[in-house]
Design a protein around this motif. Structure first.
Motif, PDB file in Angstrom:
ATOM      1  N   ARG A 150       0.838  -1.205   0.000  1.00  0.00           N
ATOM      2  CA  ARG A 150       0.000   0.000   0.000  1.00  0.00           C
ATOM      3  C   ARG A 150       0.869   1.250   0.000  1.00  0.00           C
ATOM      4  NH1 ARG A 150      -3.515  -2.863   4.435  1.00  0.00           N
ATOM      5  NH2 ARG A 150      -4.990  -3.961   3.101  1.00  0.00           N
ATOM      6  N   GLU A 151       1.985   1.186   0.702  1.00  0.00           N
ATOM      7  CA  GLU A 151       2.892   2.326   0.754  1.00  0.00           C
ATOM      8  C   GLU A 151       3.487   2.611  -0.627  1.00  0.00           C
ATOM      9  OE1 GLU A 151       2.920  -0.282   2.902  1.00  0.00           O
ATOM     10  OE2 GLU A 151       2.172   0.751   4.690  1.00  0.00           O
ATOM     11  N   ALA A 154       0.805   4.154  -2.708  1.00  0.00           N
ATOM     12  CA  ALA A 154       0.577   5.540  -2.308  1.00  0.00           C
ATOM     13  C   ALA A 154       1.614   6.455  -2.961  1.00  0.00           C
ATOM     14  CB  ALA A 154       0.635   5.663  -0.785  1.00  0.00           C
ATOM     15  N   LYS A 159      -1.039   9.531  -3.458  1.00  0.00           N
ATOM     16  CA  LYS A 159      -2.219   9.604  -2.589  1.00  0.00           C
ATOM     17  C   LYS A 159      -1.826   9.087  -1.214  1.00  0.00           C
ATOM     18  CE  LYS A 159      -5.142  10.754  -5.861  1.00  0.00           C
ATOM     19  NZ  LYS A 159      -5.674  12.070  -5.947  1.00  0.00           N
ATOM     20  N   PRO A 160      -2.568   9.490  -0.175  1.00  0.00           N
ATOM     21  CA  PRO A 160      -2.285   8.947   1.166  1.00  0.00           C
ATOM     22  C   PRO A 160      -2.552   7.442   1.226  1.00  0.00           C
ATOM     23  CG  PRO A 160      -3.745  10.867   1.270  1.00  0.00           C
ATOM     24  CD  PRO A 160      -3.605  10.507  -0.170  1.00  0.00           C
ATOM     25  N   VAL A 161      -1.851   6.758   2.104  1.00  0.00           N
ATOM     26  CA  VAL A 161      -1.999   5.306   2.253  1.00  0.00           C
ATOM     27  C   VAL A 161      -3.449   4.945   2.568  1.00  0.00           C
ATOM     28  CG1 VAL A 161      -1.310   3.292   3.620  1.00  0.00           C
ATOM     29  CG2 VAL A 161       0.406   4.951   2.903  1.00  0.00           C
ATOM     30  N   ASN A 162      -4.098   5.729   3.420  1.00  0.00           N
ATOM     31  CA  ASN A 162      -5.492   5.422   3.764  1.00  0.00           C
ATOM     32  C   ASN A 162      -6.413   5.515   2.552  1.00  0.00           C
ATOM     33  OD1 ASN A 162      -4.998   4.775   6.419  1.00  0.00           O
ATOM     34  ND2 ASN A 162      -5.337   6.856   7.157  1.00  0.00           N
ATOM     35  N   THR A 163      -6.142   6.429   1.645  1.00  0.00           N
ATOM     36  CA  THR A 163      -6.930   6.532   0.406  1.00  0.00           C
ATOM     37  C   THR A 163      -6.721   5.284  -0.438  1.00  0.00           C
ATOM     38  OG1 THR A 163      -6.767   8.940   0.432  1.00  0.00           O
ATOM     39  CG2 THR A 163      -7.322   7.901  -1.685  1.00  0.00           C
ATOM     40  N   LYS A 165      -5.873   2.308   0.675  1.00  0.00           N
ATOM     41  CA  LYS A 165      -6.581   1.217   1.347  1.00  0.00           C
ATOM     42  C   LYS A 165      -8.065   1.240   0.997  1.00  0.00           C
ATOM     43  CE  LYS A 165      -3.637   0.949   5.450  1.00  0.00           C
ATOM     44  NZ  LYS A 165      -3.602   1.132   6.908  1.00  0.00           N
ATOM     45  N   THR A 166      -8.655   2.426   1.041  1.00  0.00           N
ATOM     46  CA  THR A 166     -10.084   2.567   0.738  1.00  0.00           C
ATOM     47  C   THR A 166     -10.370   2.192  -0.705  1.00  0.00           C
ATOM     48  OG1 THR A 166     -10.303   4.314   2.396  1.00  0.00           O
ATOM     49  CG2 THR A 166     -12.018   4.195   0.702  1.00  0.00           C
ATOM     50  N   ARG A 169     -10.078  -1.566  -1.111  1.00  0.00           N
ATOM     51  CA  ARG A 169     -11.218  -2.234  -0.484  1.00  0.00           C
ATOM     52  C   ARG A 169     -12.466  -2.099  -1.339  1.00  0.00           C
ATOM     53  NH1 ARG A 169     -15.334  -0.823   2.778  1.00  0.00           N
ATOM     54  NH2 ARG A 169     -16.128  -2.405   4.196  1.00  0.00           N
TER      55      ARG A 169
END
Length: 181
Positions: A150-151, A154, A159-163, A165-166, A169
């Motif tokens: 994911r890193e 990103a 983009k941010p890692v959380n984006t 991940k989303t 998903r």
């Protein structure tokens, strides 16, 4: 599917010599690691060899895994990828006359016969992945076919890692729904 915390627990148990934990770790991660290795080596026999070496190394070094530095799957993918790359480098020293099978490199686009041999499930999966928008399709393939973390995604997509991940998903949910229909 096991969470990173589950994988960390299995690695910790493996470090203590727990064979059952190691077996569960293997079952949970073999498909992803094999995907990374076969993509690099393009030969099943070599991929099988590297997979065996990878899991021997994981067994022997599970105690050195540090969850504060990397996710368990990233740590294991790194071991597998490094083993595969080492083998490619080692084999590239051989001449083409000594290893004629080196000419039998798989094409990125399957020939008509190979395309026909694709399983119906794989065709359905690829069709569902094809319905994703371009960035998300590329992201899913980079994550699950090439083994990017994911890193890494990103950084690539800025983009941010959380984006990431989303997006992953949501993409997987869309693929699962497509396959279910």
């Amino acid at each position: 599917m096991l969470t990173p915390a589950d994988l960390s627990t299995l690695l910790a148990a493996t470090a203590q010599g727990d064979r059952i934990a190691f077996e569960r770790l293997y079952v949970a991660t073999r498909a992803k690691l094999y995907g990374v290795v076969i993509r690099i080596l393009k030969r099943q026999d070599l991929a099988d060899e590297v997979m065996q070496e990878t899991y021997i190394k994981i067994w022997g070094n599970a105690g050195s895994f540090d969850p504060s530095k990397a996710s368990p799957i990233t740590w294991m993918v790194t071991i597998a990828r490094n083993r595969a790359i080492d083998l490619v480098r080692k084999r590239s020293e051989a001449s083409i006359e000594e290893e004629p099978e080196a000419m039998d490199v798989a094409a990125d686009i399957p020939n008509p016969l190979a395309a026909r041999e694709l399983s119906e499930d794989l065709r359905r999966l690829m069709g569902c992945i094809g319905t994703l928008d371009t960035d998300r399709k590329q992201m899913v393939l980079l994550a699950y076919y090439n083994g990017l973390s994911r890193e890494q995604l990103a950084a690539k997509f800025r983009k941010p890692v959380n984006t990431i991940k989303t997006w992953l998903r949501r993409s997987l949910i869309e693929i699962r729904e497509c396959l279910g229909s």
